[in-house]
Design a protein around this motif. Sequence first.
Motif, PDB file in Angstrom:
ATOM      1  N   CYS A  33      -4.253  -9.221   7.905  1.00 36.63           N
ATOM      2  CA  CYS A  33      -4.827  -8.398   6.422  1.00 36.63           C
ATOM      3  C   CYS A  33      -4.780  -9.264   5.734  1.00 36.63           C
ATOM      4  O   CYS A  33      -5.430  -8.778   4.551  1.00 36.63           O
ATOM      5  CB  CYS A  33      -3.747  -7.233   6.466  1.00 36.63           C
ATOM      6  SG  CYS A  33      -3.347  -6.057   7.678  1.00 36.63           S
ATOM      7  N   TYR A  39       0.355   1.379  -0.655  1.00 38.64           N
ATOM      8  CA  TYR A  39       0.711  -0.079  -0.809  1.00 38.64           C
ATOM      9  C   TYR A  39      -0.088  -0.866  -0.201  1.00 38.64           C
ATOM     10  O   TYR A  39       0.139  -2.250  -0.251  1.00 38.64           O
ATOM     11  CB  TYR A  39       2.003  -0.350  -0.442  1.00 38.64           C
ATOM     12  CG  TYR A  39       3.096   0.765  -1.054  1.00 38.64           C
ATOM     13  CD1 TYR A  39       3.578   0.810  -2.298  1.00 38.64           C
ATOM     14  CD2 TYR A  39       3.655   1.980  -0.603  1.00 38.64           C
ATOM     15  CE1 TYR A  39       4.435   1.430  -2.961  1.00 38.64           C
ATOM     16  CE2 TYR A  39       4.470   2.691  -0.953  1.00 38.64           C
ATOM     17  CZ  TYR A  39       4.962   2.419  -2.188  1.00 38.64           C
ATOM     18  OH  TYR A  39       5.841   3.367  -2.977  1.00 38.64           O
ATOM     19  N   GLY A  40      -1.146  -0.617   0.633  1.00 37.89           N
ATOM     20  CA  GLY A  40      -2.252  -1.279   1.067  1.00 37.89           C
ATOM     21  C   GLY A  40      -2.087  -1.451   2.716  1.00 37.89           C
ATOM     22  O   GLY A  40      -1.061  -0.831   2.906  1.00 37.89           O
ATOM     23  N   SER A  43      -0.174   2.895   4.056  1.00 44.08           N
ATOM     24  CA  SER A  43      -1.475   2.253   3.773  1.00 44.08           C
ATOM     25  C   SER A  43      -2.210   2.549   2.555  1.00 44.08           C
ATOM     26  O   SER A  43      -2.784   1.752   1.785  1.00 44.08           O
ATOM     27  CB  SER A  43      -2.292   2.365   4.923  1.00 44.08           C
ATOM     28  OG  SER A  43      -2.724   3.651   5.233  1.00 44.08           O
TER      29      SER A  43
END
Length: 462
Positions: free
Chosen positions: A150, A218-219, A215
């Motif tokens: 990521c 917070y990503g 997700s």
Amino acid sequence: MKPTLSRSPGEDRYPRSPVELPEPRITTWHRPPLPTWSLQGSGNCLPVMSGQLPGSMGALRRRGIIILTYVLAAMELTCLFMQFSIIPYLSRTLGLDSVAFGYLQTTFGVLSLLGGPVFGRFADQCGARAALSLSFLAASALYLLLAASCSPALPGVFLLFASRLPAALMHTLPAAQMVITDLTAPAERPAALGRLGLCFGVGMIFGSLLGGTLSTKYGIQCPAIVALVVTLLGAVLSFTCVPVTTKEASVQSAHQGGTKPSVFDLKAITRLLLLPSVLPVFLVKVISGFPSGLFLVMFSIISMDFFQLEAAQAGYLMSFFGVLQMVIQGLVIGRLSTRFPEEALLRSSVLVFAAVGLGMALMSNVLHFCFLMPALVFSLCTLNVVTDSMLTKAVSASDTGTMLGLCASVHPLTRTLGPTLGGLLYRSYGVSIFGHVQFMVNLLVLLVLWRKPLSQKRDKAQ
């Protein structure tokens, strides 16, 4: 004149006092043999069994190990569904098209397929602690590579494909099944294995929800990091709290004596699979569940194209699937297994599979599928639990891990062949083809089971 006491000739010659008291009789008390427990390693939460757990203490220890095994399985499955929920979005972010995403899924399925039997033999030879610890460490490596993919500063596509490699050793569910198989009596085994469905349902529901929520807030990297921490915790719990082995002392001595076969001995795996009492049940497991497996592999595409569902609605439908699996596999199958023989339950699952296939061939909207879903889940759960129980009873206690590893390879086989074969069938004939194939295949399996019962084959084998 003082009175004296007469003495018989058989008594001792030493004089006694006029008032004689009975001599105290000193007997030697031998302590009964204690159960053979040993603490191997340092800091173990549970003692290591070197034989059958006797008495109430053994029952408490056994129950504690089984509960811990359920918790570990739920932890690993939750992390697994967390990564399932972010993989499509991560692959799209990295620029992968549908073909490359299919290669990614196929790689995961092939590695799981090849690693299942080998992992089962490793569990038989090295024990429950080593098997569970290895599975959690492999999962930690997968999530570490997934989190690294990521990062924009790293080669994301390469790391994403590299993260599929540890899948060959990620078999926590078969390891948990081996522990439960070793610690339960044959009559209790279907109910105990069925309770793993609760773990699967918990993992499906909470893993999907946590993956999407984390997700979004917070990503996309957050679920992979959380899964990494949870699997490391699972590895620590497995190494410190799980016994070295859960098999009986006779099985352990058989492993220790003589030459120890290799973990990669494919001849031993093939010999086990070709046993007369194993091969028919294994073929029923593979053939009967394969059509529904194809449908479930293609369900994400079917939900978008045929049912016209959005992502949130498809998530709700999968949550409903998970709740049904928790209830049926955790509560219903255990009660049915105490009232009906396993072969009758197997026939009923195949019969319901055929009926569901006929309904799937006629369904036209998502409401029809919701009505069919309880029967579909019942068939899937009953087929998996009953066949796993029958197969572990058909082999010796020293081969239960290998047998469960072979059983665990059935689902990766469907995931490997499913995207290609299912996509071809869906593109050529539509959704109804899955129902027609399921109806015809299971009808043939039911006729074979009716004419040649598996019990007769087991009697001939014995």
